[in-house]
Design an enzyme around this catalytic site. Structure first.
Site, PDB file in Angstrom:
ATOM      1  N   ASP A   1      68.563  71.552  57.358  1.00 56.77           N
ATOM      2  CA  ASP A   1      68.163  70.939  56.096  1.00 56.77           C
ATOM      3  C   ASP A   1      69.082  69.746  55.809  1.00 56.77           C
ATOM      4  O   ASP A   1      70.302  69.813  56.038  1.00 56.77           O
ATOM      5  CB  ASP A   1      68.306  72.020  55.001  1.00 56.77           C
ATOM      6  CG  ASP A   1      67.732  71.587  53.668  1.00 56.77           C
ATOM      7  OD1 ASP A   1      66.793  70.765  53.659  1.00 56.77           O
ATOM      8  OD2 ASP A   1      68.200  72.114  52.633  1.00 56.77           O
ATOM      9  N   HIS A   2      68.515  68.660  55.318  1.00 55.60           N
ATOM     10  CA  HIS A   2      69.289  67.462  54.953  1.00 55.60           C
ATOM     11  C   HIS A   2      70.296  67.038  56.029  1.00 55.60           C
ATOM     12  O   HIS A   2      71.498  66.897  55.729  1.00 55.60           O
ATOM     13  CB  HIS A   2      70.024  67.656  53.616  1.00 55.60           C
ATOM     14  CG  HIS A   2      69.102  67.752  52.456  1.00 55.60           C
ATOM     15  ND1 HIS A   2      68.482  66.674  51.875  1.00 55.60           N
ATOM     16  CD2 HIS A   2      68.634  68.838  51.778  1.00 55.60           C
ATOM     17  CE1 HIS A   2      67.698  67.082  50.886  1.00 55.60           C
ATOM     18  NE2 HIS A   2      67.761  68.394  50.821  1.00 55.60           N
TER      19      HIS A   2
ATOM     20  N   GLY B   1      69.635  72.107  42.695  1.00 50.74           N
ATOM     21  CA  GLY B   1      70.537  72.806  41.772  1.00 50.74           C
ATOM     22  C   GLY B   1      69.793  73.271  40.541  1.00 50.74           C
ATOM     23  O   GLY B   1      68.562  73.299  40.513  1.00 50.74           O
TER      24      GLY B   1
ATOM     25  N   GLY C   1      64.256  71.641  45.941  1.00 51.31           N
ATOM     26  CA  GLY C   1      64.646  71.989  44.571  1.00 51.31           C
ATOM     27  C   GLY C   1      63.797  73.092  43.977  1.00 51.31           C
ATOM     28  O   GLY C   1      63.429  73.056  42.798  1.00 51.31           O
TER      29      GLY C   1
ATOM     30  N   VAL D   1      64.192  76.755  48.827  1.00 54.46           N
ATOM     31  CA  VAL D   1      64.880  77.513  47.770  1.00 54.46           C
ATOM     32  C   VAL D   1      66.320  77.777  48.227  1.00 54.46           C
ATOM     33  O   VAL D   1      66.525  78.358  49.306  1.00 54.46           O
ATOM     34  CB  VAL D   1      64.173  78.860  47.508  1.00 54.46           C
ATOM     35  CG1 VAL D   1      64.913  79.656  46.431  1.00 54.46           C
ATOM     36  CG2 VAL D   1      62.707  78.649  47.099  1.00 54.46           C
ATOM     37  N   ALA D   2      67.284  77.349  47.432  1.00 61.65           N
ATOM     38  CA  ALA D   2      68.693  77.596  47.774  1.00 61.65           C
ATOM     39  C   ALA D   2      69.445  78.222  46.593  1.00 61.65           C
ATOM     40  O   ALA D   2      69.813  79.398  46.624  1.00 61.65           O
ATOM     41  CB  ALA D   2      69.362  76.295  48.212  1.00 61.65           C
ATOM     42  N   THR D   3      69.635  77.443  45.532  1.00 60.61           N
ATOM     43  CA  THR D   3      70.484  77.884  44.413  1.00 60.61           C
ATOM     44  C   THR D   3      70.100  79.272  43.894  1.00 60.61           C
ATOM     45  O   THR D   3      70.977  80.099  43.622  1.00 60.61           O
ATOM     46  CB  THR D   3      70.405  76.847  43.263  1.00 60.61           C
ATOM     47  OG1 THR D   3      70.725  75.569  43.809  1.00 60.61           O
ATOM     48  CG2 THR D   3      71.358  77.167  42.137  1.00 60.61           C
TER      49      THR D   3
HETATM   50  P1  13P Z   1      67.547  74.411  45.095  1.00 60.96           P
HETATM   51  O1  13P Z   1      68.977  74.693  45.356  1.00 60.96           O
HETATM   52  O2  13P Z   1      67.323  73.686  43.826  1.00 60.96           O
HETATM   53  O3  13P Z   1      66.686  75.608  45.245  1.00 60.96           O
HETATM   54  O4  13P Z   1      67.071  73.369  46.213  1.00 60.96           O
HETATM   55  C1  13P Z   1      66.975  73.781  47.519  1.00 60.96           C
HETATM   56  C2  13P Z   1      66.678  72.657  48.418  1.00 60.96           C
HETATM   57  O5  13P Z   1      65.878  71.809  48.119  1.00 60.96           O
HETATM   58  C3  13P Z   1      67.363  72.638  49.692  1.00 60.96           C
HETATM   59  O6  13P Z   1      67.076  71.485  50.403  1.00 60.96           O
END
Ligand code: 13P
Length: 280
Positions: free
Chosen positions: A82-83, A179, A207, A229-231
């Site tokens: 990712d990124h 975030g 995000g 989905v991360a945060t």
């Molecule tokens: P969030 O942390 O807002 O869920 O975003 C995750 C994301 O887009 C990772 O690339």
């Protein structure tokens, strides 16, 4: 079930009109939690790690763990960088067997973004891997270190990026942010609709944490096939561990399993919203 290409999962999602969760992971417990949720709900899934997180989860050690877990899973799993921010890291992920990479040159003018994507596409093709890139810029940043100004994706640029690179997935900026959202997110569905008309490839929503279930469903109906989905997962893990630490007796291995469960719960919730359950 094998480690698979992201594009295969996204094409099937397109046919079945559902979304695939791309869940960010940082350690073995999180990997196990994502796989446990995907297996239990019979859902394809994407495991991903962002380049900014590699100081905590070194790619050469953590990447092979992600790949091994994907290979062992009973559901199809794609493993994604990712990124990605530079060619060296992208190349390392490809060498390790990641089945897709994102190159994030979205802060550059579109011409330079395209040039970077072309280089990555050429490289990824040698490994039979897929490429994702982004047009426009999300507010916030993957690790919260910078607070970018939001810049909506321009559908003309989305089309230009696709025409000149023939990449596999395009991430949009439609009011989504990395975030925690400061205010209720207000997504611009007109941009999504226009971008979806212009390009034949799956679209990606970054995000994902904090987007309402209703907006997720609207995004998926509008052509979003990969949802990052991360945060929300990191918070779910933190909260589970915080609760566990309130108990009187502590055991490292129970705490470790608590992290797996914290991940599992958040991933299950999202898989159901994205309607990728029972698709395997
Ligand atoms: P969030 O942390 O807002 O869920 O975003 C995750 C994301 O887009 C990772 O690339």
């Amino acid at each position: 079930m094998p480690l698979v290409n992201m594009s295969k999962l996204l094409k099937e999602a397109e046919k079945g009109d559902y979304g695939i969760g791309a869940f960010s992971v940082a350690n073995m417990e999180m990997v196990l939690g994502v796989i446990r949720a995907a297996e239990e709900l019979k859902s394809p899934v994407i495991l991903q790690v962002a380049q900014v997180r590699l100081p905590y989860s070194p790619l050469k050690a953590f990447g092979p763990l992600m790949i091994a877990a994907a290979k062992e899973a009973t559901v199809p799993v794609a493993v994604h960088l990712d990124h990605g921010l530079d060619l060296d890291t992208v190349k390392m992920a490809l060498e390790l067997g990641f089945t897709s990479v994102m190159i994030d040159a979205s802060s550059l003018p579109i011409v330079e973004n395209i040039q970077m994507v072309q280089k990555v596409k050429e490289l990824a093709d040698q490994y039979g891997a897929d490429v994702e890139a982004e047009v426009g810029q999300l507010a916030g940043s993957e690790d919260g270190s910078v607070d970018h100004e939001m810049l909506y994706s321009d559908p003309d640029e989305v089309e230009k990026l696709y025409q000149e690179t023939k990449l596999d997935a395009i991430a949009l900026s439609i009011g989504n942010a990395h975030g925690l959202y400061k205010d209720t997110p207000r997504l611009n569905f007109n941009i999504l609709e226009e971008a979806h008309k212009r390009v034949p490839v799956p679209l990606v929503l970054h995000g994902g944490s904090g987007i309402s279930d209703e907006d997720f469903r609207r995004c998926i109906a509008g052509g979003i096939r990969k949802v990052n989905v991360a945060t929300a997962t990191f918070l779910s893990v933190e909260n589970a561990v915080r609760e566990y630490c309130k108990s009187e007796k502590h055991d490292y291995f129970v705490m470790s399993d608590t992290m797996v469960k914290g991940t599992y719960e958040n991933v299950c919730r999202h898989i159901k919203v994205f309607q990728s359950d029972n698709k395997v």
